[in-house]
Motif scaffolding. Structure first.
Motif, PDB file in Angstrom:
ATOM      1  N   LEU A  21       0.844  -1.189   0.000  1.00 34.84           N
ATOM      2  CA  LEU A  21       0.000   0.000   0.000  1.00 34.84           C
ATOM      3  C   LEU A  21       0.882   1.243   0.000  1.00 34.84           C
ATOM      4  O   LEU A  21       1.932   1.271   0.655  1.00 34.84           O
ATOM      5  CB  LEU A  21      -0.884  -0.015   1.253  1.00 34.84           C
ATOM      6  CG  LEU A  21      -2.067   0.944   1.293  1.00 34.84           C
ATOM      7  CD1 LEU A  21      -3.090   0.567   0.228  1.00 34.84           C
ATOM      8  CD2 LEU A  21      -2.716   0.891   2.669  1.00 34.84           C
ATOM      9  N   SER A  22       0.477   2.275  -0.734  1.00 35.94           N
ATOM     10  CA  SER A  22       1.259   3.510  -0.683  1.00 35.94           C
ATOM     11  C   SER A  22       0.992   4.183   0.655  1.00 35.94           C
ATOM     12  O   SER A  22      -0.091   4.046   1.238  1.00 35.94           O
ATOM     13  CB  SER A  22       0.901   4.447  -1.841  1.00 35.94           C
ATOM     14  OG  SER A  22      -0.239   5.225  -1.550  1.00 35.94           O
ATOM     15  N   LEU A  23       1.971   4.921   1.123  1.00 38.75           N
ATOM     16  CA  LEU A  23       1.813   5.578   2.412  1.00 38.75           C
ATOM     17  C   LEU A  23       0.871   6.766   2.332  1.00 38.75           C
ATOM     18  O   LEU A  23       0.303   7.178   3.338  1.00 38.75           O
ATOM     19  CB  LEU A  23       3.165   5.941   2.999  1.00 38.75           C
ATOM     20  CG  LEU A  23       4.033   4.701   3.252  1.00 38.75           C
ATOM     21  CD1 LEU A  23       5.288   5.056   3.991  1.00 38.75           C
ATOM     22  CD2 LEU A  23       3.265   3.623   4.006  1.00 38.75           C
ATOM     23  N   MET A  24       0.609   7.281   1.146  1.00 40.00           N
ATOM     24  CA  MET A  24      -0.444   8.283   0.967  1.00 40.00           C
ATOM     25  C   MET A  24      -1.794   7.616   1.178  1.00 40.00           C
ATOM     26  O   MET A  24      -2.644   8.138   1.896  1.00 40.00           O
ATOM     27  CB  MET A  24      -0.373   8.913  -0.429  1.00 40.00           C
ATOM     28  CG  MET A  24      -1.468   9.946  -0.730  1.00 40.00           C
ATOM     29  SD  MET A  24      -3.054   9.279  -1.295  1.00 40.00           S
ATOM     30  CE  MET A  24      -2.618   8.453  -2.799  1.00 40.00           C
ATOM     31  N   GLU A  25      -2.018   6.446   0.572  1.00 43.63           N
ATOM     32  CA  GLU A  25      -3.283   5.733   0.747  1.00 43.63           C
ATOM     33  C   GLU A  25      -3.516   5.404   2.220  1.00 43.63           C
ATOM     34  O   GLU A  25      -4.634   5.559   2.729  1.00 43.63           O
ATOM     35  CB  GLU A  25      -3.289   4.441  -0.072  1.00 43.63           C
ATOM     36  CG  GLU A  25      -3.284   4.658  -1.568  1.00 43.63           C
ATOM     37  CD  GLU A  25      -3.039   3.377  -2.344  1.00 43.63           C
ATOM     38  OE1 GLU A  25      -3.871   3.076  -3.222  1.00 43.63           O
ATOM     39  OE2 GLU A  25      -2.029   2.684  -2.070  1.00 43.63           O
ATOM     40  N   THR A  47       0.109  16.907  -2.974  1.00 41.26           N
ATOM     41  CA  THR A  47      -0.597  17.171  -1.717  1.00 41.26           C
ATOM     42  C   THR A  47      -0.383  16.069  -0.683  1.00 41.26           C
ATOM     43  O   THR A  47      -1.052  16.054   0.349  1.00 41.26           O
ATOM     44  CB  THR A  47      -2.108  17.365  -1.948  1.00 41.26           C
ATOM     45  OG1 THR A  47      -2.653  16.180  -2.519  1.00 41.26           O
ATOM     46  CG2 THR A  47      -2.370  18.564  -2.851  1.00 41.26           C
ATOM     47  N   CYS A  48       0.548  15.179  -0.944  1.00 40.84           N
ATOM     48  CA  CYS A  48       0.881  14.123   0.031  1.00 40.84           C
ATOM     49  C   CYS A  48       2.335  14.245   0.488  1.00 40.84           C
ATOM     50  O   CYS A  48       2.942  13.284   0.942  1.00 40.84           O
ATOM     51  CB  CYS A  48       0.603  12.743  -0.556  1.00 40.84           C
ATOM     52  SG  CYS A  48       1.633  12.323  -1.980  1.00 40.84           S
ATOM     53  N   LEU A  84       7.058  12.476  -1.761  1.00 42.39           N
ATOM     54  CA  LEU A  84       5.615  12.382  -1.925  1.00 42.39           C
ATOM     55  C   LEU A  84       5.240  11.001  -1.421  1.00 42.39           C
ATOM     56  O   LEU A  84       5.765   9.989  -1.911  1.00 42.39           O
ATOM     57  CB  LEU A  84       5.216  12.577  -3.381  1.00 42.39           C
ATOM     58  CG  LEU A  84       5.563  13.945  -3.967  1.00 42.39           C
ATOM     59  CD1 LEU A  84       5.106  14.032  -5.419  1.00 42.39           C
ATOM     60  CD2 LEU A  84       4.962  15.073  -3.140  1.00 42.39           C
ATOM     61  N   SER A  85       4.356  10.949  -0.434  1.00 38.35           N
ATOM     62  CA  SER A  85       4.066   9.664   0.202  1.00 38.35           C
ATOM     63  C   SER A  85       3.350   8.687  -0.723  1.00 38.35           C
ATOM     64  O   SER A  85       3.340   7.490  -0.456  1.00 38.35           O
ATOM     65  CB  SER A  85       3.295   9.864   1.506  1.00 38.35           C
ATOM     66  OG  SER A  85       2.087  10.554   1.308  1.00 38.35           O
ATOM     67  N   CYS A  86       2.812   9.172  -1.838  1.00 40.44           N
ATOM     68  CA  CYS A  86       2.208   8.250  -2.814  1.00 40.44           C
ATOM     69  C   CYS A  86       3.266   7.407  -3.515  1.00 40.44           C
ATOM     70  O   CYS A  86       2.951   6.386  -4.127  1.00 40.44           O
ATOM     71  CB  CYS A  86       1.358   9.003  -3.834  1.00 40.44           C
ATOM     72  SG  CYS A  86       2.280  10.091  -4.959  1.00 40.44           S
ATOM     73  N   GLN A  87       4.520   7.807  -3.402  1.00 40.11           N
ATOM     74  CA  GLN A  87       5.610   7.104  -4.082  1.00 40.11           C
ATOM     75  C   GLN A  87       6.394   6.190  -3.143  1.00 40.11           C
ATOM     76  O   GLN A  87       7.387   5.582  -3.551  1.00 40.11           O
ATOM     77  CB  GLN A  87       6.545   8.114  -4.741  1.00 40.11           C
ATOM     78  CG  GLN A  87       5.862   8.962  -5.795  1.00 40.11           C
ATOM     79  CD  GLN A  87       5.250   8.100  -6.887  1.00 40.11           C
ATOM     80  OE1 GLN A  87       5.955   7.380  -7.591  1.00 40.11           O
ATOM     81  NE2 GLN A  87       3.932   8.156  -7.029  1.00 40.11           N
ATOM     82  N   ILE A  88       5.950   6.079  -1.908  1.00 39.82           N
ATOM     83  CA  ILE A  88       6.593   5.178  -0.951  1.00 39.82           C
ATOM     84  C   ILE A  88       5.624   4.040  -0.667  1.00 39.82           C
ATOM     85  O   ILE A  88       4.480   4.279  -0.268  1.00 39.82           O
ATOM     86  CB  ILE A  88       6.945   5.900   0.371  1.00 39.82           C
ATOM     87  CG1 ILE A  88       7.811   7.131   0.103  1.00 39.82           C
ATOM     88  CG2 ILE A  88       7.645   4.937   1.330  1.00 39.82           C
ATOM     89  CD1 ILE A  88       8.000   8.023   1.323  1.00 39.82           C
ATOM     90  N   ARG A  89       6.055   2.820  -0.897  1.00 43.08           N
ATOM     91  CA  ARG A  89       5.217   1.637  -0.687  1.00 43.08           C
ATOM     92  C   ARG A  89       5.611   0.941   0.609  1.00 43.08           C
ATOM     93  O   ARG A  89       6.790   0.806   0.931  1.00 43.08           O
ATOM     94  CB  ARG A  89       5.373   0.648  -1.842  1.00 43.08           C
ATOM     95  CG  ARG A  89       4.882   1.189  -3.163  1.00 43.08           C
ATOM     96  CD  ARG A  89       3.436   0.883  -3.353  1.00 43.08           C
ATOM     97  NE  ARG A  89       2.911   1.617  -4.497  1.00 43.08           N
ATOM     98  CZ  ARG A  89       1.633   1.851  -4.673  1.00 43.08           C
ATOM     99  NH1 ARG A  89       0.758   1.390  -3.802  1.00 43.08           N
ATOM    100  NH2 ARG A  89       1.216   2.521  -5.704  1.00 43.08           N
TER     101      ARG A  89
END
Length: 104
Positions: A21-25, A47-48, A84-89
């Motif tokens: 899961l991405s850390l943004m999710e 925005t993350c 960007l937390s969407c890019q960290i899994r």
């Protein structure tokens, strides 16, 4: 894996995050203030934005080229550990990760 977000007021939110899961999710699912994810993780809004705690910076690594360019558009101050937390899994290697939500 466990992830902790440190908020601008110093409070913390710690949750278990499923592998992959991405850390943004994960942040959005757990109502972490300051992590919005307007684009849904499509790397088009910034925005993350979070700061990776210094102790984790080497394990998380730096941004790829497009993410790096997107980080130039963030509202809060960009620092060397900005991501960007969407890019960290989420992965077992990042169990215990600490992310700092910057003040805007």
């Amino acid at each position: 894996m466990k992830v902790t977000w440190i908020l601008p007021d110093g409070s913390e939110i710690s949750v278990e995050v499923a592998e992959g899961l991405s850390l943004m999710e994960a942040a959005v699912a757990h109502n972490v203030p300051g992590v919005v994810g307007e684009c849904g993780g499509n790397l088009s809004c910034a925005t993350c934005h979070v700061h990776v705690a210094d102790a984790w910076a080497d394990r998380v690594g730096g941004p790829e080229d497009f993410e790096d360019a997107m980080l130039d558009t963030v509202e809060a101050a960009r620092v060397p550990t900005s991501r960007l937390s969407c890019q960290i899994r989420a992965s077992a290697a990042l169990d215990g990760l600490v992310l700092i939500v910057p003040e805007v």
